[in-house]
Scaffold this active site. Structure first.
Site, mmCIF file in Angstrom:
data_model
loop_
_atom_site.group_PDB
_atom_site.id
_atom_site.type_symbol
_atom_site.label_atom_id
_atom_site.label_comp_id
_atom_site.label_asym_id
_atom_site.label_seq_id
_atom_site.Cartn_x
_atom_site.Cartn_y
_atom_site.Cartn_z
ATOM 1 N N ASP A 48 8.063 1.727 -9.070
ATOM 2 C CA ASP A 48 7.790 0.828 -10.208
ATOM 3 C C ASP A 48 7.385 1.630 -11.441
ATOM 4 O OD1 ASP A 48 8.472 -1.434 -8.916
ATOM 5 O OD2 ASP A 48 6.506 -2.391 -8.970
ATOM 6 N N LYS A 50 0.233 12.829 0.780
ATOM 7 C CA LYS A 50 -1.193 13.039 0.498
ATOM 8 C C LYS A 50 -1.726 13.894 1.650
ATOM 9 C CE LYS A 50 -4.938 12.122 -1.908
ATOM 10 N NZ LYS A 50 -5.137 12.742 -3.243
#
Ligand code: NAD
Length: 360
Positions: free
Chosen positions: A255, A195
């Site tokens: 995930d 980021k």
């Protein structure tokens, strides 16, 4: 080659799936002339029952003396098992945290690939699933937000909490090196996720990844912002080979990547340290709901054993052999209960192990 393994069968379905992975490793040993030596150690609930703690120092010492650890899964039903009445440091999961720390496992690898035969389980649109995907999420496991200093305090009468996200360049470099090394064994592409438009830690991440990339001219690489990566995983997962990222982003993205395969019982994982040492385990848990019924899918653990051959022992041909045997069994229509569908043949956990071992 002689391969010395510590084996942690653990709790729930752990003993069932590890038994099948060992069956397949023994078939590999026989075919390719390797000797696998196994020493069992206890971890998790079974260790609490036997010793009072989830992992003894003796068990850690045995694990450290081996080339790799093969793990099933640990833990029980968190609502009903007496293990969860114990203080947190004595619960089954504390054993897992301790062994990761003691073994210095900082790189977590989770492959997410879609098998042609299991495409219906993929929750993505058919035109995306039809292209298939085969990626490896490489997550930094011991730094970042989950390990930084944190506190909750009252400031001017207002409850305020903070968590620190810290990485130093050495922590970033060692995992970037692993990612580029592993990309060299795959399709030779690294997507580094950060980021960097907001976070200093991400700007440092990007700088170090660029430095490391210079040593790997044969590997292509790109940077991607984490929010874009979360979108791209569902829009065009086929674009990814190795996805390299920090701890919290990796926690979430791995995930998400698992979810789009649609089948938890198929997902392997590995955690590595700076040497060739690794701990290999299925991504799922101990599945107390189906434990002891010979119903569990052992493929995730069998594919974890394949990762062990590839990454700890550099036995790529043998790892390919296991992966091909798994594909063959799926192609022939055999399925455990979690992946069964109309027109396929349901088999037990041990039958699935037999079928794969026979095709090595
Ligand atoms: P889980 O992954 O054990 O089970 C979720 C669902 O997936 C269940 O319906 C289960 O039957 C199914 N499933 C999982 N693996 C399967 C397999 N190989 N074959 C067929 N079906 C499978 O997650 P949970 O129920 O949230 O956790 C149960 C226990 O496992 C908890 O104690 C948890 O802490 C522990 N856990 C351990 C690990 C580990 O050992 N690394 C990881 C995750 C969870």
């Amino acid at each position: 080659m002689e391969c010395n393994l510590a084996v942690i069968k653990g709790d729930g379905i752990g003993p069932e799936v590890v038994t099948e992975a060992i069956k397949v490793l023994d078939a590999v040993g026989k075919k390719y002339d390797h000797s696998f030596q196994y020493e069992q150690i206890l971890m998790g609930g079974c260790s609490i029952d036997a010793t009072g703690v989830p992992l003894t120092d003796e068990a850690v010492a045995i694990a450290k003396s081996k080339d790799a650890v093969l793990l099933g899964s640990i833990g029980g039903n968190t609502s009903t098992s007496p293990w969860y009445q114990l203080p947190p440091e004595l619960r089954p999961e504390a054993g897992l945290l301790k062994i990761r720390k003691e073994l210095g496992l900082f790189a977590n690898l989770r492959p997410a690939n879609l098998y042609e035969e299991l495409k219906e389980a993929c929750p993505l649109k058919a035109e995306i699933a039809d292209k298939g995907f085969d990626m490896l999420i490489m997550r930094e496991l011991t730094g970042g937000l989950y390990f930084g200093e944190r506190s909750t305090m009252e400031i001017d009468g207002v409850l305020t909490a903070h968590d620190n996200l810290i990485y130093n360049e050495n922590e970033i470099r060692r995992i970037a090196v692993k990612a580029f090394d592993i990309a060299g064994k795959r399709r030779k592409k690294v997507t580094s996720v950060d980021k960097a438009n907001v976070l200093d830690s991400s700007r440092l991440w990007r700088k170090v990844v660029e430095e490391v990339a210079k040593d790997y001219p044969e590997i292509s690489y790109e940077h991607m912002l984490v929010d874009n990566c979360a979108m791209q995983l569902v829009k065009d997962p086929a674009q990814f080979d190795v996805v390299l990222t920090e701890n919290m982003f990796g926690d979430i993205l791995s995930d998400e990547a698992s979810m789009i395969t649609g089948s938890i019982g198929m997902l392997a994982s590995a955690s590595l340290n700076e040497t060739k040492f690794g701990m290999y385990e299925p991504s799922g848990g101990s599945a107390p709901d189906i434990a002891g019924q010979n119903k569990a899918n052992p493929i995730a653990t069998i594919l974890s054993a394949a990762m062990m051959l590839r990454y700890t022992f550099d036995l790529d041909k043998e790892a390919d052999g296991i992966e091909a045997a798994v594909k063959q069994v799926l192609k022939e229509g055999y399925r455990t209960c979690d992946i069964v569908s109309e027109g396929t043949k349901q088999v037990s956990c041990s039958e699935m192990g037999d079928l794969i071992a026979a095709r090595i």
